[in-house]
Design an enzyme around this catalytic site. Structure first.
Site, short mmCIF file in Angstrom:
data_model
loop_
_atom_site.label_atom_id
_atom_site.label_comp_id
_atom_site.label_asym_id
_atom_site.label_seq_id
_atom_site.Cartn_x
_atom_site.Cartn_y
_atom_site.Cartn_z
N ARG A 8 -2.91 -8.83 -8.26
CA ARG A 8 -2.85 -7.25 -8.22
C ARG A 8 -3.22 -7.22 -9.66
O ARG A 8 -4.05 -5.96 -10.25
CB ARG A 8 -1.68 -6.72 -7.71
CG ARG A 8 -0.89 -4.80 -8.26
CD ARG A 8 0.27 -4.60 -7.34
NE ARG A 8 0.33 -3.69 -8.21
CZ ARG A 8 0.23 -1.92 -7.46
NH1 ARG A 8 0.04 -1.75 -6.42
NH2 ARG A 8 0.62 -1.19 -8.35
N GLU A 61 -6.72 6.05 -2.81
CA GLU A 61 -7.10 5.45 -1.59
C GLU A 61 -7.76 5.31 -0.65
O GLU A 61 -7.78 5.77 0.01
CB GLU A 61 -5.34 4.52 -1.08
CG GLU A 61 -4.28 5.38 -2.33
CD GLU A 61 -3.87 3.84 -2.75
OE1 GLU A 61 -4.07 2.61 -2.54
OE2 GLU A 61 -3.11 3.47 -4.30
ZN LIG Z 1 -4.08 0.15 -6.46
#
Ligand SMILES: [Zn+2]
Ligand SMILES: *[C@@H]1O[C@H](CO)[C@@H](O)[C@H](O)[C@H]1NC(C)=O
Ligand SMILES: *[C@@H]1O[C@H](CO)[C@@H](O)[C@H](O)[C@H]1NC(C)=O
Length: 422
Positions: free
Chosen positions: A238, A387
């Protein structure tokens, strides 16, 4: 028989030791479960901690779904602990899901860029080539730009799209994708926007109107080091690849590192090994520094109309703030009205529901995020983060056949903003 069995068993260890530098993380046999936490936050957190598991959406929260990754060796223990709590299996075999998704399309510097690009995910080098080819194909309206360098010296590359007034004149609209390296759909979706704007410029008066009125700066991968690492070593990485003194863990979360309200407690981790490690000091990730100075220079030169940071997953369209659930953005009423309209426009395309609202109350408290910084420090007229798909069937590994539908619906939300911002 005995001898040959032990020989077979010893081989993989040998191979692993020799390849320790480049070993690609294997998720073969891992399962991902989506557990309805209900009011059992302590129980679910306890299981995650006790078994040393990772989650995909931060720490489990009350009345939310927790998406939990379980290695084969922990499966029995996990099932015993979770008992009869309600859960579904997102990935029966995470390794197999990753292998399927990594079936990249072949991209050979196409003479003519076309929508075939959006039928698969792609290698990082092909993304760079695609941006070059797209800019070359529409050279009257586009150029490749960079907004500085990553820690490992990769250029943060984007495409600048402009209309009849020429480049660098109109208020800027900046889109970021894939700051979190594993969120691949963000890259494809903002590339879909770039392709849509350019390929429809000459045939659609509406698109021509958008492009003539703004300068678009679209950066599909703002964390190139992390993105490359997801393709070479660990699909689920990430952060960036930055070291921290006193720790062997790598990676600062660029989206917890922006130098604004960075030290407010609770919105990021101070543990260098955590997925959301905020960094040792605010703005210490080179990517944050590069992106922030680029945004500031656009604001000074042309004005900054709109900034959107695209992530996955959860289907949300969000506004400032992340650092506090009580602080209210100065344009909050207008931002909520725009977000509400955007999610209605998104839903109208394929029936997919996005929720909307301020980051902190909609998803969780997050400090040092791009949105708070761009809204308050750079001073964008409008600031959002989204998102993208899905809500938990596939998570980060959204199948390639959902790239185009994701792009279509996200573009409808974007279009709503373009038509309705003052
Ligand atoms: Zn993210
Ligand atoms: C579309 O692009 C692909 C490469 O992505 C290429 O192989 C194909 O020939 C192109 N098709 C057309 C009709 O240009
Ligand atoms: C862009 O053009 C394509 C092909 O003509 C069309 O299918 C699509 O709907 C257009 N998109 C927009 C946003 O105008």
């Amino acid at each position: 028989m005995k001898a040959s069995t032990s020989l077979l068993l010893s081989l993989p260890c040998f191979a692993a030791a020799a390849a320790v530098q480049q070993a690609k993380v294997s998720y073969d046999g891992y399962k991902v479960f989506r557990v309805a936490v209900g009011d059992e936050v302590a129980k679910v957190n306890g299981i995650v901690e006790k078994l040393g598991l990772t989650t995909w959406k931060g720490a489990p929260r009350a009345n939310a779904m927790a998406d939990i990754v379980v290695p084969p060796a922990q499966l029995e223990a996990f099932n015993a602990e979770i008992g009869d709590m309600q859960s579904i299996t997102m990935h029966e075999d995470l390794g197999a899901s990753i292998a399927e998704e990594s079936n990249f399309g072949v991209y050979a510097a196409a003479a003519s860029v076309n929508s075939t690009w959006f039928s698969s995910y792609h290698a990082y080098s092909d993304h760079l080539q695609f941006l070059k080819d797209l800019a070359a194909q529409y050279s009257g309206n586009a150029e490749v730009v960079t907004s500085g360098k990553s820690l490992q010296g990769n250029s943060i590359t984007g495409i600048h799209i402009y209309g009849s007034s020429g480049k660098g004149v109109k208020p800027a609209i900046v889109l970021h994708g894939t700051v979190h390296a594993r969120e691949w759909i963000g890259t494809m979706v903002v590339e879909y926007f770039a392709y849509t704007l350019l390929s429809n410029y000459s045939s659609s008066t509406e698109i021509k109107g958008f492009v003539d009125k703004h300068d678009f700066y679209i950066f599909p991968v703002v964390n190139p080091d992390g993105f490359l690492y997801t393709q070479s070593n660990d699909r689920l990485w990430r952060k960036n690849r930055q070291s921290t003194s006193g720790s062997t863990c790598l990676g600062h979360d660029i989206n917890r590192n922006w130098p604004y309200m960075w030290s407010v407690p609770g919105g990021a981790s101070t543990d260098p090994c955590a997925q959301d490690f905020k960094g040792s000091a605010q703005g210490d990730a080179p990517e944050t520094a590069a992106l922030s100075s680029y945004l500031k220079s656009l604001k000074a030169a042309q004005g900054l109309k709109l900034f959107i940071d695209y992530h996955s997953y959860s289907q949300l369209f969000m506004t400032p703030y992340g650092y506090s659930c009580t602080a209210v953005a100065s344009k909050n009423t207008e931002l909520q009205a725009l977000a509400k309209g955007a999610v209605a426009a998104i839903k109208a395309v394929h029936g997919v529901t996005f929720d909307y609202g301020p980051i902190c109350s909609t998803i969780y408290q997050a400090t040092g995020s791009s949105v708070d910084y761009v809204n308050d420090v750079v001073g964008s007229d409008y600031t959002f983060t989204s998102e993208l798909r899905d809500t938990g069937n596939y998570g980060f590994l959204l199948p390639a056949n959902q790239i185009v539908p994701s792009g279509e619906e996200a573009f409808a939300g974007f279009r709503y903003l373009l038509l309705n911002m003052k």
